[in-house]
Design an enzyme around this catalytic site. Structure first.
Site, mmCIF file in Angstrom:
data_model
loop_
_atom_site.group_PDB
_atom_site.id
_atom_site.type_symbol
_atom_site.label_atom_id
_atom_site.label_comp_id
_atom_site.label_asym_id
_atom_site.label_seq_id
_atom_site.Cartn_x
_atom_site.Cartn_y
_atom_site.Cartn_z
ATOM 1 N N HIS A 142 -68.229 4.952 42.568
ATOM 2 C CA HIS A 142 -69.241 3.915 42.332
ATOM 3 C C HIS A 142 -70.561 4.642 42.082
ATOM 4 C CE1 HIS A 142 -66.585 0.628 43.595
ATOM 5 N NE2 HIS A 142 -66.097 1.510 44.453
ATOM 6 N N ASN A 144 -68.311 -2.327 39.163
ATOM 7 C CA ASN A 144 -69.028 -3.336 39.969
ATOM 8 C C ASN A 144 -70.522 -3.013 40.053
ATOM 9 O OD1 ASN A 144 -68.543 -1.135 41.673
ATOM 10 N ND2 ASN A 144 -68.359 -2.385 43.520
ATOM 11 N N ASP A 199 -63.270 6.935 46.043
ATOM 12 C CA ASP A 199 -63.920 5.657 46.365
ATOM 13 C C ASP A 199 -65.345 5.921 46.870
ATOM 14 O OD1 ASP A 199 -64.470 3.007 46.577
ATOM 15 O OD2 ASP A 199 -63.082 2.595 48.212
ATOM 16 N N HIS A 243 -74.469 3.641 49.631
ATOM 17 C CA HIS A 243 -75.282 2.482 50.024
ATOM 18 C C HIS A 243 -76.577 3.001 50.633
ATOM 19 C CE1 HIS A 243 -72.262 -0.564 49.236
ATOM 20 N NE2 HIS A 243 -71.362 0.175 49.866
HETATM 21 O O1 DOR Z 1 -65.640 -0.060 50.648
HETATM 22 C C1 DOR Z 1 -65.742 -0.367 49.479
HETATM 23 N N1 DOR Z 1 -66.903 -0.243 48.824
HETATM 24 N N2 DOR Z 1 -64.686 -0.869 48.855
HETATM 25 C C2 DOR Z 1 -64.774 -1.374 47.612
HETATM 26 O O2 DOR Z 1 -63.786 -1.787 47.088
HETATM 27 C C3 DOR Z 1 -66.082 -1.461 46.936
HETATM 28 C C4 DOR Z 1 -66.977 -0.414 47.431
HETATM 29 C C5 DOR Z 1 -68.406 -0.597 46.994
HETATM 30 O O3 DOR Z 1 -68.652 -0.881 45.827
HETATM 31 O O4 DOR Z 1 -69.290 -0.403 47.832
#
Ligand code: DOR
Length: 426
Positions: free
Chosen positions: A61, A93, A304, A308
């Site tokens: 991401h 996303n 993954d 954040h």
């Molecule tokens: O823990 C996660 N974070 N799982 C996901 O599928 C999306 C991801 C995110 O975009 O933060």
């Protein structure tokens, strides 16, 4: 950028053979012990190191466009290069979602501008990842997008998923599923089990994942279009994939480092750094994921990587967003925690993911005449994860303070060193 001549000297290949690698203008020109090195070549010292293909991450991401406070394509690319990656599939996303040609082009351009890894945007399966209307898969496929996913959510509607698989089959692209039946997982912030009961937190049962894995296997059996299972986390999912493969179905699966290193017991102190979707599971699940990686049920380790901001991760367990960093620690975790022979390590971190992403022409293999995407690993280096020193903009690593064995010394992308002696070059 002109690559010129570059030599990676004194290392060994994954099978233990000693070899120098000579690269000319971005292409591997020689792989041999005591290879002749052009006089004008820049030389990277690989003594004591393993030299293999650049790593490929199927699942990162990068947050741009839309959440540049957490990560940008540039900072995520730098984290990736430091982690040994030369290619990264960027999850859709973002805001706006990668569900049109224009956003695909934007992310690609940002990747090129950063110039640290090849960034391959994945497209969304449905518009806005809302699960209602199919996204213009053909428009994105025409631009070279080969992987589509609504990651962050699973496609809940059976008929829509079936239809999307039919389109994918015609287009020669792969649908990648975030397996989570939201009617079972809704509101859950961790794995449903003994720990969620003890902590008084709402859980997500293993069946929320396994029902969707089973559904997609059934649809794959009917349509014949490949399905890739993102971040499988339960013993039941691993077993379903194992049986589907034994039946000859075109399914593939990935596992994230946190699912083979951590369990739901980590949440005992209500630390949101351990909140992730799918959630950390039980010890039995963790062992099953490891076993799946060893016996080839699972094709790839995918990070993954989910950055954040501290502000959002500091919220309560109920409100903090799920996700943890992965790009800078995945390889060292695999080396430290799994006893994979080196050829298998490169299979799950490079050639396997390259095949799934349909980028095997440029990535996944170190060979004469191929694009020079290379990862040089020092297996003897021990290092402590320091969240303050990560290249990622975010700090939400669950591994801070952990001592890991094995580190990237150099990364070469397209004949140019992006990381030299553990330092990013831009
Ligand atoms: O823990 C996660 N974070 N799982 C996901 O599928 C999306 C991801 C995110 O975009 O933060």
């Amino acid at each position: 950028m002109s690559a010129g001549a570059l030599a990676i000297r004194g290392g060994s290949l994954a099978d233990g053979t000693r070899a120098d690698v000579v690269i000319i203008d971005g292409v591997v020109a020689a792989i041999a012990e005591n290879a002749e090195i052009p006089l004008d070549a820049a030389v990277l010292d690989a003594s004591g190191c393993i030299v293999g293909p650049g790593l490929v991450d199927l699942h990162a991401h990068l947050r741009e466009p839309g959440n540049e406070a957490a990560e940008t394509v540039e900072t995520g690319s730098r984290a990736a290069a430091l982690g040994g990656y030369t290619a990264v599939v960027a999850m859709p996303n973002t805001t706006p979602t990668i569900d049109s040609a224009s956003v695909v082009n934007l992310v690609r351009q940002l990747g090129e501008r950063a110039g640290l890894v090849d960034v391959y945007p994945a497209g969304a399966i449905t518009i806005g990842r809302e699960g209602r209307q199919m996204a213009p898969l053909a428009e994105m496929a025409a631009l070279g997008v080969r992987l589509f996913t609504d990651d962050g959510s699973g496609v809940q509607d059976n008929r829509l998923m079936r239809r999307a698989l039919e389109y994918a089959s015609a287009l020669g692209v792969t649908l990648a599923q975030h397996c989570e039946d939201s009617s079972l997982s809704e509101g859950g912030v961790m794995h449903e089990g003994a720990w969620s009961s003890k902590l008084g937190l709402p859980g997500q049962p293993a069946e929320a994942e396994e029902l969707m894995v089973a559904r997609d296997i059934a649809l794959c059996r009917r349509i014949g279009s490949p399905v890739h299972f993102l971040h499988v986390s339960t013993a039941g999912s691993v077993e379903l994939v194992r049986r589907a493969k034994a039946d000859g179905l075109p399914v593939t699966a990935e596992a994230a480092p946190h699912h083979f290193t951590l369990t739901d017991a980590c949440l005992a102190n209500y630390d949101t750094v351990f909140k992730v979707h799918p959630p950390l599971r039980t010890e039995a699940d963790r062992t099953a994921v490891q076993q799946g990686l060893l016996d080839s049920t699972i094709d790839a380790i995918a990070t993954d990587h989910a950055p954040h901001t501290p502000e959002t991760k500091e919220r309560s367990m109920l409100d903090a967003p799920p996700g943890m960093l992965g790009l800078e620690t995945a390889l060292a975790l695999a080396l430290t925690e799994l006893s994979l022979p080196m050829p298998r390590l490169f299979a799950v971190m490079s050639s396997g993911p390259a095949r799934i992403a349909q980028i095997a022409e440029r990535h996944g293999e170190l060979g004469i005449g191929r694009a020079a995407n290379v990862c040089v690993i020092d297996p003897s280096e021990r290092w402590e994860v320091d969240s303050r020193k990560l290249a990622s903009k975010a700090r939400n690593t669950p591994y801070a303070g952990r001592v890991l064995q094995g580190r990237v010394r150099h990364t070469v992308r397209n004949g140019v060193a992006t990381v030299k002696n553990g330092q990013a070059q831009r």
